[in-house]
Design a protein around this motif. Structure first.
Motif, PDB file in Angstrom:
ATOM      1  N   GLY A  45       0.687  -1.037  -0.220  1.00 10.70           N
ATOM      2  CA  GLY A  45       0.109   0.006  -0.355  1.00 10.70           C
ATOM      3  C   GLY A  45       0.686   1.460   0.158  1.00 10.70           C
ATOM      4  N   LYS A  46       0.849   1.980   0.656  1.00  8.80           N
ATOM      5  CA  LYS A  46       1.056   3.420   0.614  1.00  8.80           C
ATOM      6  C   LYS A  46       2.882   2.822   1.479  1.00  8.80           C
ATOM      7  CE  LYS A  46      -2.175   5.589   1.945  1.00  8.80           C
ATOM      8  NZ  LYS A  46      -2.823   6.447   3.290  1.00  8.80           N
ATOM      9  N   ILE A  47       3.336   4.055   1.039  1.00  7.03           N
ATOM     10  CA  ILE A  47       5.221   3.908   1.039  1.00  7.03           C
ATOM     11  C   ILE A  47       5.640   5.477   1.724  1.00  7.03           C
ATOM     12  CG2 ILE A  47       7.250   4.014  -0.149  1.00  7.03           C
ATOM     13  CD1 ILE A  47       5.592   2.789  -2.455  1.00  7.03           C
ATOM     14  N   PHE A  48       6.746   5.237   2.953  1.00 10.89           N
ATOM     15  CA  PHE A  48       7.241   5.909   2.915  1.00 10.89           C
ATOM     16  C   PHE A  48       8.794   6.042   3.447  1.00 10.89           C
ATOM     17  CE2 PHE A  48       8.201   9.421   6.064  1.00 10.89           C
ATOM     18  CZ  PHE A  48       6.723  10.659   6.182  1.00 10.89           C
ATOM     19  N   THR A  50      12.107   7.969   4.616  1.00 10.74           N
ATOM     20  CA  THR A  50      12.762   9.167   5.624  1.00 10.74           C
ATOM     21  C   THR A  50      14.589   8.577   6.103  1.00 10.74           C
ATOM     22  OG1 THR A  50      12.347  10.284   7.668  1.00 10.74           O
ATOM     23  CG2 THR A  50      12.150   7.291   7.150  1.00 10.74           C
ATOM     24  N   ASN A  51      14.714   9.502   5.934  1.00 12.42           N
ATOM     25  CA  ASN A  51      16.727   9.174   6.268  1.00 12.42           C
ATOM     26  C   ASN A  51      17.476   7.803   5.111  1.00 12.42           C
ATOM     27  OD1 ASN A  51      16.944  11.123   8.026  1.00 12.42           O
ATOM     28  ND2 ASN A  51      16.347   9.655   9.324  1.00 12.42           N
ATOM     29  N   ARG A  52      17.435   7.284   5.985  1.00 16.60           N
ATOM     30  CA  ARG A  52      17.893   5.934   4.605  1.00 16.60           C
ATOM     31  C   ARG A  52      16.598   4.147   5.225  1.00 16.60           C
ATOM     32  NH1 ARG A  52      23.224   3.172   7.937  1.00 16.60           N
ATOM     33  NH2 ARG A  52      22.251   1.355   6.756  1.00 16.60           N
ATOM     34  N   TYR A  53      15.882   4.631   5.749  1.00 22.60           N
ATOM     35  CA  TYR A  53      15.202   4.148   5.641  1.00 22.60           C
ATOM     36  C   TYR A  53      13.811   4.187   4.309  1.00 22.60           C
ATOM     37  CZ  TYR A  53      18.087   2.700   9.509  1.00 22.60           C
ATOM     38  OH  TYR A  53      18.966   2.125   9.700  1.00 22.60           O
ATOM     39  N   LEU A  54      12.791   2.700   4.706  1.00 22.78           N
ATOM     40  CA  LEU A  54      11.873   2.865   3.536  1.00 22.78           C
ATOM     41  C   LEU A  54      10.446   1.739   3.847  1.00 22.78           C
ATOM     42  CD1 LEU A  54      10.401   3.295  -0.494  1.00 22.78           C
ATOM     43  CD2 LEU A  54      11.601   0.875   0.283  1.00 22.78           C
ATOM     44  N   PHE A  55       9.965   2.805   3.955  1.00 27.54           N
ATOM     45  CA  PHE A  55       8.835   1.563   4.894  1.00 27.54           C
ATOM     46  C   PHE A  55       7.665   1.866   4.189  1.00 27.54           C
ATOM     47  CE2 PHE A  55      10.409   4.292   7.793  1.00 27.54           C
ATOM     48  CZ  PHE A  55      10.969   3.462   9.144  1.00 27.54           C
ATOM     49  N   ILE A  56       7.027  -0.096   3.296  1.00 26.51           N
ATOM     50  CA  ILE A  56       6.567  -0.531   3.079  1.00 26.51           C
ATOM     51  C   ILE A  56       4.660  -0.919   3.121  1.00 26.51           C
ATOM     52  CG2 ILE A  56       5.389  -1.355   0.445  1.00 26.51           C
ATOM     53  CD1 ILE A  56       7.964  -0.905   0.082  1.00 26.51           C
ATOM     54  N   ASN A  57       3.445  -0.426   3.747  1.00 29.82           N
ATOM     55  CA  ASN A  57       2.564  -0.875   4.023  1.00 29.82           C
ATOM     56  C   ASN A  57       2.132  -2.026   3.734  1.00 29.82           C
ATOM     57  OD1 ASN A  57      -0.248  -0.942   4.020  1.00 29.82           O
ATOM     58  ND2 ASN A  57       0.440  -1.068   6.035  1.00 29.82           N
ATOM     59  N   GLU A  58       2.056  -3.083   4.206  1.00 27.35           N
ATOM     60  CA  GLU A  58       1.317  -4.447   3.490  1.00 27.35           C
ATOM     61  C   GLU A  58      -0.176  -3.763   3.998  1.00 27.35           C
ATOM     62  OE1 GLU A  58       0.767  -7.948   1.154  1.00 27.35           O
ATOM     63  OE2 GLU A  58       3.659  -6.854   1.963  1.00 27.35           O
ATOM     64  N   GLN A  59      -1.455  -4.268   2.949  1.00 27.89           N
ATOM     65  CA  GLN A  59      -2.589  -3.847   3.441  1.00 27.89           C
ATOM     66  C   GLN A  59      -3.171  -5.470   4.759  1.00 27.89           C
ATOM     67  OE1 GLN A  59      -4.840  -2.757   0.318  1.00 27.89           O
ATOM     68  NE2 GLN A  59      -3.699  -1.169  -0.506  1.00 27.89           N
ATOM     69  N   GLN A  61      -1.718  -6.269   7.277  1.00 20.35           N
ATOM     70  CA  GLN A  61      -1.184  -6.622   8.263  1.00 20.35           C
ATOM     71  C   GLN A  61      -0.144  -6.415   8.902  1.00 20.35           C
ATOM     72  OE1 GLN A  61      -0.931 -10.424   7.463  1.00 20.35           O
ATOM     73  NE2 GLN A  61      -3.120  -9.466   6.672  1.00 20.35           N
ATOM     74  N   GLY A  62       0.779  -4.890   7.955  1.00 20.46           N
ATOM     75  CA  GLY A  62       2.242  -4.355   9.344  1.00 20.46           C
ATOM     76  C   GLY A  62       2.686  -2.950   8.034  1.00 20.46           C
ATOM     77  N   ILE A  63       3.987  -3.077   8.930  1.00 21.65           N
ATOM     78  CA  ILE A  63       4.856  -2.296   7.295  1.00 21.65           C
ATOM     79  C   ILE A  63       5.812  -3.337   7.523  1.00 21.65           C
ATOM     80  CG2 ILE A  63       6.209  -0.363   8.082  1.00 21.65           C
ATOM     81  CD1 ILE A  63       3.962   0.452   9.571  1.00 21.65           C
ATOM     82  N   ASN A  85      -3.314  -2.632   9.810  1.00 19.48           N
ATOM     83  CA  ASN A  85      -2.481  -1.677   9.086  1.00 19.48           C
ATOM     84  C   ASN A  85      -2.491  -1.221   7.963  1.00 19.48           C
ATOM     85  OD1 ASN A  85       0.564  -0.502   7.978  1.00 19.48           O
ATOM     86  ND2 ASN A  85      -0.803   0.437   9.605  1.00 19.48           N
ATOM     87  N   ILE A  86      -3.332   0.247   7.771  1.00 16.51           N
ATOM     88  CA  ILE A  86      -3.117   0.380   5.943  1.00 16.51           C
ATOM     89  C   ILE A  86      -2.929   1.551   6.113  1.00 16.51           C
ATOM     90  CG2 ILE A  86      -5.813  -0.479   5.648  1.00 16.51           C
ATOM     91  CD1 ILE A  86      -7.197   1.947   6.239  1.00 16.51           C
ATOM     92  N   ASP A  87      -2.522   2.576   7.175  1.00 19.78           N
ATOM     93  CA  ASP A  87      -1.640   4.481   6.693  1.00 19.78           C
ATOM     94  C   ASP A  87       0.005   3.936   7.815  1.00 19.78           C
ATOM     95  OD1 ASP A  87      -1.235   6.637   5.796  1.00 19.78           O
ATOM     96  OD2 ASP A  87      -2.878   7.405   6.265  1.00 19.78           O
ATOM     97  N   LEU A  88       0.634   4.796   7.533  1.00 20.88           N
ATOM     98  CA  LEU A  88       1.955   5.287   8.250  1.00 20.88           C
ATOM     99  C   LEU A  88       2.072   6.314   8.065  1.00 20.88           C
ATOM    100  CD1 LEU A  88       4.816   3.951   6.159  1.00 20.88           C
ATOM    101  CD2 LEU A  88       2.838   3.436   6.216  1.00 20.88           C
ATOM    102  N   SER A  89       2.666   7.140   9.011  1.00 22.78           N
ATOM    103  CA  SER A  89       3.407   7.873   9.162  1.00 22.78           C
ATOM    104  C   SER A  89       4.443   8.455   9.581  1.00 22.78           C
ATOM    105  CB  SER A  89       2.935   9.584   9.348  1.00 22.78           C
ATOM    106  OG  SER A  89       3.793  10.902   8.335  1.00 22.78           O
ATOM    107  N   VAL A  90       6.130   9.507   9.196  1.00 21.42           N
ATOM    108  CA  VAL A  90       7.023   8.423  10.415  1.00 21.42           C
ATOM    109  C   VAL A  90       7.634  10.467  10.726  1.00 21.42           C
ATOM    110  CG1 VAL A  90       9.398   8.141  10.574  1.00 21.42           C
ATOM    111  CG2 VAL A  90       7.936   6.760   9.224  1.00 21.42           C
ATOM    112  N   TYR A  91       7.909  10.717  11.849  1.00 27.83           N
ATOM    113  CA  TYR A  91       7.557  11.647  12.120  1.00 27.83           C
ATOM    114  C   TYR A  91       9.390  11.968  13.420  1.00 27.83           C
ATOM    115  CZ  TYR A  91       8.523  16.602  13.888  1.00 27.83           C
ATOM    116  OH  TYR A  91       8.568  17.622  14.771  1.00 27.83           O
ATOM    117  N   GLY A  92      10.127  12.014  13.233  1.00 25.28           N
ATOM    118  CA  GLY A  92      11.765  12.041  14.144  1.00 25.28           C
ATOM    119  C   GLY A  92      11.893  10.604  13.906  1.00 25.28           C
ATOM    120  N   HIS A  93      12.455  10.146  14.962  1.00 27.01           N
ATOM    121  CA  HIS A  93      12.581   8.748  15.288  1.00 27.01           C
ATOM    122  C   HIS A  93      10.977   7.079  15.339  1.00 27.01           C
ATOM    123  CE1 HIS A  93      12.352  10.072  19.114  1.00 27.01           C
ATOM    124  NE2 HIS A  93      12.311   9.084  20.041  1.00 27.01           N
ATOM    125  N   LEU A  94       9.758   8.280  15.402  1.00 33.37           N
ATOM    126  CA  LEU A  94       8.668   7.841  15.690  1.00 33.37           C
ATOM    127  C   LEU A  94       7.645   6.865  14.514  1.00 33.37           C
ATOM    128  CD1 LEU A  94       7.351  10.014  18.701  1.00 33.37           C
ATOM    129  CD2 LEU A  94       8.824   7.496  18.880  1.00 33.37           C
TER     130      LEU A  94
END
Length: 157
Positions: A45-48, A50-59, A61-63, A85-94
């Motif tokens: 699903g969604k992709i985020f 940040t820095n050197r990391y990539l987070f991809i949602n698995e609809q 199921q998780g990330i 889980n269907i959505d995500l966001s990152v702010y700093g280390h959270l």
């Protein structure tokens, strides 16, 4: 001349999508958020990024967490199991993620060892079916579901 008997009288298939909720007991649901070994992407699903990391949602199921230091060759690090889980966001280390109706906050300062930093129960509406205006069969209506259960996904019937 009328050829009424030659007309195909097969009823049209029911084109309205029908879904049923996938339920999880509240106690099991809250304990289910966990870091796991990486696994293959199936329904991304969604992709985020940040820095050197990539987070991809698995609809539902998780990330998936990838080290993206070399964007031509991302390296799978972990799978964060987050039911519903269907959505995500990152702010700093959270990392903020929905988990059904809850908002879960994960400390990702060390992506190899993510930990739950917080959870706000029922911060969001119930997870909706994938299509608008889906009529639910009576047995799947919220009032007819087991007590203390949470919708963590939907499956086609």
């Amino acid at each position: 001349m009328f050829f009424g008997s030659c007309v195909n009288k097969t009823p049209e298939p029911d084109t309205e999508p029908r879904f049923r909720p996938i339920l999880m007991a509240r106690a099991q649901f809250e304990d289910a958020v966990s870091g796991q070994p990486p696994r293959a992407l199936h329904v991304p699903g969604k992709i985020f990024v940040t820095n050197r990391y990539l987070f991809i949602n698995e609809q539902y199921q998780g990330i998936h967490v990838f080290d993206n230091a070399d964007p031509a060759r991302p390296v799978a690090l972990r799978f964060l199991r987050i039911p519903g889980n269907i959505d995500l966001s990152v702010y700093g280390h959270l990392l903020y993620a929905d988990s059904g109706p809850d908002l879960v906050v994960l400390d990702i300062s060390n992506p190899a060892s993510v930990r739950v930093a917080g959870r706000t129960r029922n911060a969001l509406p119930e997870l909706q079916p994938p299509f608008r205006n889906v009529r639910l069969a009576p047995e799947f209506q919220p009032a007819n579901r087991p007590a203390n259960s949470v919708v963590v996904g939907w499956e086609k019937r």
